[in-house]
Write a protein that holds these residues in place. Structure first.
Motif, short mmCIF file in Angstrom:
data_model
loop_
_atom_site.label_atom_id
_atom_site.label_comp_id
_atom_site.label_asym_id
_atom_site.label_seq_id
_atom_site.Cartn_x
_atom_site.Cartn_y
_atom_site.Cartn_z
N LYS A 253 1.30 8.83 7.90
CA LYS A 253 0.79 10.16 8.24
C LYS A 253 -0.67 10.37 7.87
O LYS A 253 -1.26 11.40 8.21
N GLY A 254 -1.23 9.39 7.15
CA GLY A 254 -2.63 9.51 6.76
C GLY A 254 -2.85 10.21 5.44
O GLY A 254 -4.00 10.49 5.09
N TYR A 255 -1.78 10.49 4.71
CA TYR A 255 -1.96 11.11 3.39
C TYR A 255 -2.53 10.10 2.39
O TYR A 255 -3.21 10.49 1.44
N ILE A 256 -2.21 8.83 2.61
CA ILE A 256 -2.72 7.72 1.79
C ILE A 256 -3.43 6.76 2.73
O ILE A 256 -2.88 6.37 3.77
N SER A 257 -4.63 6.37 2.38
CA SER A 257 -5.38 5.44 3.22
C SER A 257 -4.79 4.03 3.13
O SER A 257 -4.40 3.58 2.05
N GLN A 258 -4.77 3.33 4.27
CA GLN A 258 -4.35 1.93 4.24
C GLN A 258 -5.30 1.08 3.41
O GLN A 258 -4.93 0.01 2.92
N ASP A 259 -6.53 1.55 3.24
CA ASP A 259 -7.49 0.83 2.41
C ASP A 259 -7.05 0.75 0.94
O ASP A 259 -7.57 -0.07 0.18
N ALA A 260 -6.11 1.61 0.56
CA ALA A 260 -5.65 1.63 -0.83
C ALA A 260 -5.08 0.28 -1.26
O ALA A 260 -5.07 -0.04 -2.45
N SER A 261 -4.62 -0.52 -0.31
CA SER A 261 -4.02 -1.81 -0.68
C SER A 261 -5.02 -2.73 -1.35
O SER A 261 -4.64 -3.62 -2.11
N GLY A 262 -6.31 -2.52 -1.10
CA GLY A 262 -7.32 -3.36 -1.71
C GLY A 262 -8.14 -2.68 -2.80
O GLY A 262 -9.13 -3.24 -3.27
N LEU A 263 -7.73 -1.50 -3.21
CA LEU A 263 -8.49 -0.73 -4.19
C LEU A 263 -7.87 -0.80 -5.58
O LEU A 263 -6.66 -0.99 -5.72
N LYS A 264 -8.73 -0.61 -6.59
CA LYS A 264 -8.29 -0.58 -7.98
C LYS A 264 -8.35 0.85 -8.51
O LYS A 264 -8.87 1.75 -7.86
N ALA A 265 -7.85 1.03 -9.72
CA ALA A 265 -7.77 2.37 -10.31
C ALA A 265 -9.14 3.04 -10.37
O ALA A 265 -9.29 4.22 -10.08
N GLU A 266 -10.16 2.28 -10.75
CA GLU A 266 -11.50 2.84 -10.83
C GLU A 266 -11.97 3.37 -9.48
O GLU A 266 -12.62 4.42 -9.40
#
Length: 431
Positions: A253-266
């Protein structure tokens, strides 16, 4: 899930990092002197760092002893603990992560001192609420909640919802009090072209959100089964299926970006700090940083709606290695960190004290955080972190959530893999 990873690494990495840590604890003769060797990994500008710095000054003034302190990285301590604490290079006291796969593992290996007598002598148990004592006590197998004391936590932590008040106001959104209202807020932001949730799956906090979604469908018995191995966990049951389905749905639904799979906490934290995302679901350890770093908008917190259970626990704790040369000095230092005046420093700088006098907390922003934590704690709402049950579950959970986001695994496959990893550890553990 404490704010940093808790997984076991290969022996090569352990050995290499152990070499870098040596030479920090005085002579290797095993004889005690009037020096307390202390390790912790809190930054100097953090709430805990400021409090512990003052505690060191008080300790040296009152005892005449010297503190040999070195700030270590969390990964340094975590990855080398079993080796360093099993040598004459161990400090007298160090900050260490709580949970079955960390402090419990070291306790079961005989690497930590049973400090139960010191707890009785100094009365630390009277200063800690029962729910905060859970992670300080471990049985012979290293399972938390029962048995001797192996550490003393002197701050708390929990996961809350940070929100950008200006962005909420711009979209006409009020603070949600139910799960449906929360999802409606997410949809409103998405309709406005804004990805609402600052997330990361290479590290936390997506695993925290996943566990929070499970907790919203769970009760205390479920938590005890998952964390304390009271009964087998149904990995295809309602709580975990709902959590995993919801994460996938929110990506779609776009609430979470698919880019999150490559992101860290910072990366996720900076999205919120920079005003790019209106909502960040993560730990109280960000609170002090947000207070100092966010200068362009107004922000606040609210409890995750629709759940009586929240991620959280006592914070990381002071432990005394079994090979400590000066355990009595270590106990004196612990006691100083539990004093109201030291706890107040922690509380007035964005931390969560466990033994402060509330009247000593003068910072209004800090009181908001402390009041929310106390509310959750009073209803026995702290439910620990998703990666605690096994030493390797943090990486396993992050990996499977990345697969979920990328579409390479569906809910059933994700939960099957996680369940097999979890059950394999528990089965071996119980043999």
């Amino acid at each position: 899930m404490n704010r940093r990873t808790r997984v076991l690494t290969g022996m090569a990495l352990v050995a290499a990092t152990a070499a870098a840590l040596t030479g920090c604890s005085g002579d290797s003769s095993g004889e005690s002197d009037n020096t307390l060797t202390l390790w912790h990994y809190e930054g100097a500008d953090s709430a805990m760092g400021k409090a512990w710095d003052e505690a060191i000054k008080v300790f040296e003034e009152e005892t005449g002893a010297t503190v040999d302190f070195e700030e270590k990285g969390f990964e340094q301590i975590r990855s080398t603990a079993s080796q360093v604490l099993n040598s004459n290079e161990a400090p007298d006291i160090l900050e260490y992560a709580k949970g079955n796969g960390t402090a419990g593992l070291l306790a079961s290996q005989g690497l930590l001192t049973d400090i139960s007598d010191a707890v009785d002598e100094y009365g630390w148990d009277d200063k800690l609420a029962p729910s905060l004592q859970t992670t300080a006590r471990y049985d012979d197998e290293g399972v938390m909640g029962d048995g001797p004391w192996y550490g003393v936590p002197n701050y708390g932590e929990y996961v809350t919802v940070y929100y950008n008040k200006d962005m909420f106001a711009a979209q006409g959104i009020t603070v949600p009090t139910t799960a449906d209202e929360f999802e409606a807020a997410l949809q409103t932001f998405t309709d406005a072209g804004i990805t609402p949730l600052a997330e990361a799956a290479q590290e936390y906090p997506l695993g925290q959100l996943w566990y929070q979604l499970a907790l919203s469908q769970a009760d205390r018995d479920w938590v005890n089964d998952y964390q304390l191995y009271d009964n087998p966990v149904d990995w295809q049951g309602e709580a975990l299926t709902n959590a995993t389905d919801t994460v996938k749905d929110w990506v779609d639904k776009g609430y979470i970006s698919q880019d999150a799979s490559g992101l860290k906490a910072e990366d996720a934290g900076l999205e919120f700090i920079n005003g790019e995302a209106p909502i960040f679901v993560s730990g109280s350890w960000w609170y002090g940083r947000f207070t100092s770093d966010i200068t362009t908008f107004d922000w606040d917190i609210f409890e995750y709606p629709g759940s009586e259970l929240n991620l959280g626990s006592a914070g990381n704790m002071w432990v005394v290695p079994a090979s400590a040369k000066n355990p009595e000095l270590a106990y004196k230092f612990i006691d100083i960190t539990m004093r109201p005046e030291i706890q107040a420093i922690l509380g007035n700088n964005g931390g969560l004290p466990v033994a402060a006098n509330i009247d000593d907390i003068t910072d209004a922003k800090s009181k908001v955080l402390i009041d929310q934590f106390n509310t959750i704690n009073e209803r026995d709402g702290l439910a620990f972190y998703p990666d605690w049950p096994t030493p390797t579950f943090y990486d396993e959970l992050n990996g499977e959530l990345q697969n979920l986001i990328n579409g390479s695994s569906d809910t059933s496959a994700v939960l099957t893999t996680l369940g097999e990893d979890y059950d394999s550890y528990v089965e071996d553990f119980r043999k």
